[in-house]
Design an enzyme around this catalytic site. Structure first.
Site, PDB file in Angstrom:
ATOM      1  N   LYS A  61       2.186  -3.185   7.424  1.00  0.00           N
ATOM      2  CA  LYS A  61       2.466  -3.378   5.992  1.00  0.00           C
ATOM      3  C   LYS A  61       3.914  -2.987   5.683  1.00  0.00           C
ATOM      4  O   LYS A  61       4.599  -3.647   4.900  1.00  0.00           O
ATOM      5  CB  LYS A  61       1.493  -2.552   5.135  1.00  0.00           C
ATOM      6  CG  LYS A  61       0.058  -3.045   5.133  1.00  0.00           C
ATOM      7  CD  LYS A  61      -0.122  -4.431   4.540  1.00  0.00           C
ATOM      8  CE  LYS A  61       0.101  -4.485   3.055  1.00  0.00           C
ATOM      9  NZ  LYS A  61      -0.219  -5.838   2.499  1.00  0.00           N
ATOM     10  N   TYR A 109      -1.879  -0.276  11.059  1.00  0.00           N
ATOM     11  CA  TYR A 109      -2.014  -0.970   9.761  1.00  0.00           C
ATOM     12  C   TYR A 109      -0.801  -0.701   8.878  1.00  0.00           C
ATOM     13  O   TYR A 109      -0.133  -1.623   8.396  1.00  0.00           O
ATOM     14  CB  TYR A 109      -3.298  -0.527   9.047  1.00  0.00           C
ATOM     15  CG  TYR A 109      -3.308  -0.870   7.572  1.00  0.00           C
ATOM     16  CD1 TYR A 109      -3.379  -2.192   7.140  1.00  0.00           C
ATOM     17  CD2 TYR A 109      -3.217   0.131   6.585  1.00  0.00           C
ATOM     18  CE1 TYR A 109      -3.364  -2.515   5.777  1.00  0.00           C
ATOM     19  CE2 TYR A 109      -3.201  -0.182   5.238  1.00  0.00           C
ATOM     20  CZ  TYR A 109      -3.279  -1.503   4.831  1.00  0.00           C
ATOM     21  OH  TYR A 109      -3.256  -1.814   3.494  1.00  0.00           O
ATOM     22  N   THR A 117       0.820  -1.215   0.000  1.00  0.00           N
ATOM     23  CA  THR A 117       0.000   0.000   0.000  1.00  0.00           C
ATOM     24  C   THR A 117       0.857   1.269   0.000  1.00  0.00           C
ATOM     25  O   THR A 117       1.991   1.264   0.494  1.00  0.00           O
ATOM     26  CB  THR A 117      -0.884  -0.006   1.267  1.00  0.00           C
ATOM     27  OG1 THR A 117      -1.516   1.261   1.397  1.00  0.00           O
ATOM     28  CG2 THR A 117      -0.074  -0.250   2.544  1.00  0.00           C
ATOM     29  N   ASP A 118       0.277   2.361  -0.473  1.00  0.00           N
ATOM     30  CA  ASP A 118       0.982   3.656  -0.428  1.00  0.00           C
ATOM     31  C   ASP A 118       1.077   4.201   1.001  1.00  0.00           C
ATOM     32  O   ASP A 118       1.853   5.111   1.275  1.00  0.00           O
ATOM     33  CB  ASP A 118       0.297   4.679  -1.345  1.00  0.00           C
ATOM     34  CG  ASP A 118      -1.152   4.968  -0.992  1.00  0.00           C
ATOM     35  OD1 ASP A 118      -1.695   4.349  -0.046  1.00  0.00           O
ATOM     36  OD2 ASP A 118      -1.762   5.827  -1.665  1.00  0.00           O
ATOM     37  N   GLU A 119       0.280   3.630   1.924  1.00  0.00           N
ATOM     38  CA  GLU A 119       0.263   4.179   3.289  1.00  0.00           C
ATOM     39  C   GLU A 119       1.601   4.008   4.008  1.00  0.00           C
ATOM     40  O   GLU A 119       1.859   4.684   5.000  1.00  0.00           O
ATOM     41  CB  GLU A 119      -0.863   3.539   4.116  1.00  0.00           C
ATOM     42  CG  GLU A 119      -2.225   3.820   3.533  1.00  0.00           C
ATOM     43  CD  GLU A 119      -3.380   3.609   4.499  1.00  0.00           C
ATOM     44  OE1 GLU A 119      -3.147   3.444   5.702  1.00  0.00           O
ATOM     45  OE2 GLU A 119      -4.528   3.606   4.021  1.00  0.00           O
TER      46      GLU A 119
END
Ligand code: NAD
Ligand code: DAU
Length: 355
Positions: free
Chosen positions: A164, A160, A135-137
């Site tokens: 990741k 989260y 993810t970009d997060e």
């Protein structure tokens, strides 16, 4: 595009993105065995795969990526030459309530899967690939300007995104340390059919249908970069086959929206489709207590993917949103099934304290 892979393991194939990915691979590569390993948590749903469940090249296994024995036996039985790792706990709000669940699946599960690939491939890496979907997060939060590139330093800020980020680091570490061929892609927010209605867009679609309040966190000023899920899985297919080993690719389509604006657009489109007077759904918008540690803005720079592999999104946002709304309106049974029982309890706990 052809595939040289004969046997692919997809993890989390019964979830939102995983089901689109599984459908694409099962239909596009009929000569390749596709094994979908999914624990069927609240987010996993075999209804998402009804149309392909009887295909000859498709096998479903219910199981946990943390189960090392199961993974060992699956690698022995099916001789995977590719892994598409999608399984994860994926909802930021749940990670704030229960971080350990995210450490278990996203970190321990990923490492357990890497160990299984390492043992199963046993130093013979010719034609093998471990593809990690991320993810970009992991890059943190942007201010009003700038974009995430593959070189942006990691700065995860929620349980989260931290889990990741950790899994991304382990995947790269297994490449550098043991030589496992890996690719990582980091994508922006997805939307589309089969999206679980805990996430902003499907939650608001469901609430508009039932004329329930639309909970917007804070002032609705946070920005997300939205990509239609089918464009994401097409990018994964391209990168899986043509991407360079050891590399990272950012996936996104330059489609930034403030939360309040995207929900206003959704309200407008849904009023038309439901035959309700203009402005009906907008009246449901309710500003509620903000998410703790809420990242302000995500925005992907997909230049590497575009220039190296020629990828670009196929859908304009207005069309993607219309297709998404139409799918939910045509699949009310799916929506009702996933929002009954446990979901009501989740919704009550997550939103009752927000005012
Ligand atoms: P999802 O929550 O809809 O689906 C996750 C799937 O994984 C479910 O089918 C669930 O049953 C399964 N699963 C969970 N724990 C498992 C375990 N321990 N063992 C086996 N299966 C397990 O998630 P999603 O939105 O489809 O996201 C898929 C992947 O893509 C995740 O890795 C996520 O981080 C990443 N991602 C998501 C988005 C997005 O906008 N949704 C964007 C970028 C990246
Ligand atoms: O950027 C990619 C990520 O996008 C993925 O890695 C995650 O798995 C996925 O869940 C998604 O994370 P977000 O937190 O951005 O998605 P979510 O749909 O939960 O929220 C989108 C925005 O809307 C965010 O700014 C929070 C806000 N929001 C969300 C909910 C659920 C609200 O205002 N109200 C809500 O009820």
């Amino acid at each position: 595009m052809e595939t040289n892979h004969k046997s692919i393991l997809i993890t989390g194939g019964a979830g939102f993105i995983g089901s689109h990915l599984t459908r694409l691979f099962v239909n596009k590569y009929p000569g390749t065995r596709i094994v979908n390993l999914d624990k069927l948590t609240y987010a996993g749903n075999l209804e998402n795969l009804k149309d392909i469940e009887k295909k000859e090249n498709y096998i479903f296994v219910k199981g946990d990526i943390c189960d090392a024995e199961l993974l060992k036996s699956l690698f022995e039985q099916y001789s995977f030459d590719g892994v598409l790792h999608c399984a994860a706990e994926s909802h930021v709000d749940r990670s704030i309530t229960d971080p350990l669940a995210f450490v278990n699946t996203n970190v321990l599960g990923t490492v357990t899967l890497l160990n299984a690939a390492r043992a199963g491939w046993n130093g013979n890496f010719e034609g093998k690939l471990f593809y990690h979907i991320s993810t970009d997060e992991v890059y943190g939060s942007l201010g009003a300007t700038g974009f995430f590139t593959e070189k942006t330093p990691y700065d995860p800020r929620s349980p989260y995104s931290s889990s990741k980020a950790s899994s991304d680091h382990f995947v790269r570490a297994y490449h550098h340390t043991y030589g496992i061929p890996v690719i990582v892609s980091n994508c922006s927010n997805n939307y589309g059919p089969y999206h679980f209605p805990e996430k902003l867009i499907p939650l608001c679609i469901n609430n508009i249908i039932h004329s329930k309040p639309l909970p917007i966190y804070g002032k609705g000023e946070n920005v997300r970069d939205w990509l239609f899920v089918e464009d994401h899985v097409k990018a994964i297919d391209l990168i899986f086959h043509k991407g360079r080993i050891g590399e990272t690719y950012n996936i996104g389509g330059h489609n930034e929206w403030k939360n309040i604006d995207i929900i206003r657009e959704l309200c407008k489109q849904m009023d038309k489709k439901l035959g309700r007077p203009d402005g009906t759904s907008e009246k449901l918008i309710t500003f509620v207590k903000d998410r703790a540690g809420h990242d302000l803005r995500y925005a992907i720079d997909p230049t590497k993917l575009t220039e190296e592999l020629g990828w670009k999104p196929s859908l304009q946002f207005e069309e993607g949103l219309a297709r998404t709304i139409d799918w939910y309106l045509a699949n009310e049974k799916w929506l009702n099934d996933v929002t009954s029982g446990e979901y009501m309890k989740y919704y009550e706990e997550m939103y009752s304290g927000r005012g």
